[in-house]
Motif scaffolding. Structure first.
Motif, PDB file in Angstrom:
ATOM      1  N   CYS A  72       0.919  -0.961  -0.028  1.00 19.13           N
ATOM      2  CA  CYS A  72       0.219  -0.099  -0.311  1.00 19.13           C
ATOM      3  C   CYS A  72       1.013   1.354   0.212  1.00 19.13           C
ATOM      4  CB  CYS A  72      -0.864   0.013   1.338  1.00 19.13           C
ATOM      5  SG  CYS A  72      -2.179  -1.148   1.136  1.00 19.13           S
ATOM      6  N   GLN A  76       1.089   4.122  -3.030  1.00 25.77           N
ATOM      7  CA  GLN A  76       0.823   5.412  -2.536  1.00 25.77           C
ATOM      8  C   GLN A  76       1.886   6.443  -2.895  1.00 25.77           C
ATOM      9  OE1 GLN A  76      -2.260   6.041  -1.314  1.00 25.77           O
ATOM     10  NE2 GLN A  76      -1.989   8.552  -1.123  1.00 25.77           N
ATOM     11  N   VAL A 130      -8.856   0.801  -0.626  1.00 28.34           N
ATOM     12  CA  VAL A 130      -8.725   2.042   0.289  1.00 28.34           C
ATOM     13  C   VAL A 130      -7.576   2.724   0.015  1.00 28.34           C
ATOM     14  CG1 VAL A 130      -8.387   2.684   2.646  1.00 28.34           C
ATOM     15  CG2 VAL A 130     -10.118   1.145   2.462  1.00 28.34           C
ATOM     16  N   THR A 131      -6.453   2.039  -0.403  1.00 34.25           N
ATOM     17  CA  THR A 131      -5.368   2.781  -0.952  1.00 34.25           C
ATOM     18  C   THR A 131      -5.568   3.520  -2.092  1.00 34.25           C
ATOM     19  OG1 THR A 131      -3.931   1.531   0.558  1.00 34.25           O
ATOM     20  CG2 THR A 131      -2.977   2.552  -1.266  1.00 34.25           C
ATOM     21  N   ASN A 133      -8.283   4.087  -3.578  1.00 29.89           N
ATOM     22  CA  ASN A 133      -9.360   5.331  -3.469  1.00 29.89           C
ATOM     23  C   ASN A 133      -8.450   6.628  -2.890  1.00 29.89           C
ATOM     24  OD1 ASN A 133     -11.307   3.698  -4.094  1.00 29.89           O
ATOM     25  ND2 ASN A 133     -12.001   3.123  -2.486  1.00 29.89           N
ATOM     26  N   SER A 134      -8.117   6.413  -1.922  1.00 29.13           N
ATOM     27  CA  SER A 134      -7.318   7.620  -1.401  1.00 29.13           C
ATOM     28  C   SER A 134      -6.266   8.256  -2.440  1.00 29.13           C
ATOM     29  CB  SER A 134      -6.353   7.373   0.123  1.00 29.13           C
ATOM     30  OG  SER A 134      -5.600   8.320   0.313  1.00 29.13           O
ATOM     31  N   LEU A 135      -5.687   7.437  -3.153  1.00 23.30           N
ATOM     32  CA  LEU A 135      -4.778   7.905  -4.258  1.00 23.30           C
ATOM     33  C   LEU A 135      -5.445   8.580  -5.371  1.00 23.30           C
ATOM     34  CD1 LEU A 135      -1.799   8.050  -5.671  1.00 23.30           C
ATOM     35  CD2 LEU A 135      -2.499   5.705  -6.543  1.00 23.30           C
ATOM     36  N   ALA A 137      -8.388  10.034  -4.857  1.00 24.03           N
ATOM     37  CA  ALA A 137      -8.809  11.104  -4.448  1.00 24.03           C
ATOM     38  C   ALA A 137      -7.882  12.324  -4.469  1.00 24.03           C
ATOM     39  CB  ALA A 137      -9.289  11.127  -3.104  1.00 24.03           C
ATOM     40  N   ALA A 138      -6.570  11.844  -4.235  1.00 24.98           N
ATOM     41  CA  ALA A 138      -5.301  13.058  -4.190  1.00 24.98           C
ATOM     42  C   ALA A 138      -5.163  13.439  -5.677  1.00 24.98           C
ATOM     43  CB  ALA A 138      -4.152  12.399  -3.663  1.00 24.98           C
TER      44      ALA A 138
END
Length: 203
Positions: A72, A76, A130-131, A133-135, A137-138
């Motif tokens: 993860c 990222q 989750v990782t 999705n976070s990436l 979003a960024a």
């Protein structure tokens, strides 16, 4: 017995926990991606990853408590550097620069093998989802700033469909290079940039 000087004490090498060396961390990330490209996520062996990096398996566990956390963080770190979101003076120039940098990333032999596997793995592994999705979003936040610049230049209307515009930025190139595994020449990048700019202006 002669007492040791303060200078001698200061020069003494640290003992106990091993020092985390950034160059080894970088080598471990590279080794992970090489192993992943060759074997697929499910068959990644931390022993082999460590051996590729010229280290022992303990070097991995000093940094990450599990294979999943190792993976993860690697996703990222690399994912945020794949595109150029800088200001190049106009929306068309920004899109073109973004596509050129992304094209270079997609052309990398490891990326072309790993990205489809990452997308598939997100359906099986919630933590990877989750990782990602976070990436995502960024990256969309960076893309949104690109749109904000274009609005400030009066190239776009403030009420544009922002989500659709952000989807349009990456979709044609991703479909061409990752889904269909086709090479994309710079002339094609220029054509895509023109088409994407027109489509975003219509959002």
């Amino acid at each position: 017995m002669e007492r040791k000087s303060i200078d001698q004490i200061k020069r003494r090498k640290p003992s106990g926990a091993a020092v985390i060396r950034p160059e080894l961390t970088k080598a471990l990330f590279r080794a992970l991606f090489e192993e992943w490209a060759q074997c697929g996520y499910g068959a990644v062996s931390l022993e082999r990853v460590a051996a590729r990096a010229g280290a022992g398996k303990a070097a991995i566990y000093r940094r990450w408590p599990s294979k999943l956390e190792f993976v993860c963080e690697a996703i990222q770190r690399v994912g945020l550097t794949l595109s150029d979101f800088d200001d190049h003076g106009s929306l068309g120039a920004d899109i073109n620069a973004y596509l050129r940098t992304t094209r270079a990333a997609f052309r990398h032999p490891l990326a072309r093998k790993i990205i489809p596997d990452v997308v598939a793995e997100r359906m099986r592994t919630p933590e990877i989802a989750v990782t990602l999705n976070s990436l995502a979003a960024a990256r969309r936040a960076f893309g949104s700033r690109m749109l904000d610049r274009a609005i400030a230049r009066k190239e776009l209307q403030p009420a544009l469909d922002r989500e659709l515009a952000l989807d349009l930025l990456i979709s044609p190139l991703y479909m061409r290079m990752i889904v269909h595994s086709k090479n994309t020449a710079m002339a094609e990048i220029d054509r895509q940039a023109i088409a994407i700019e027109a489509a975003i202006k219509a959002c």
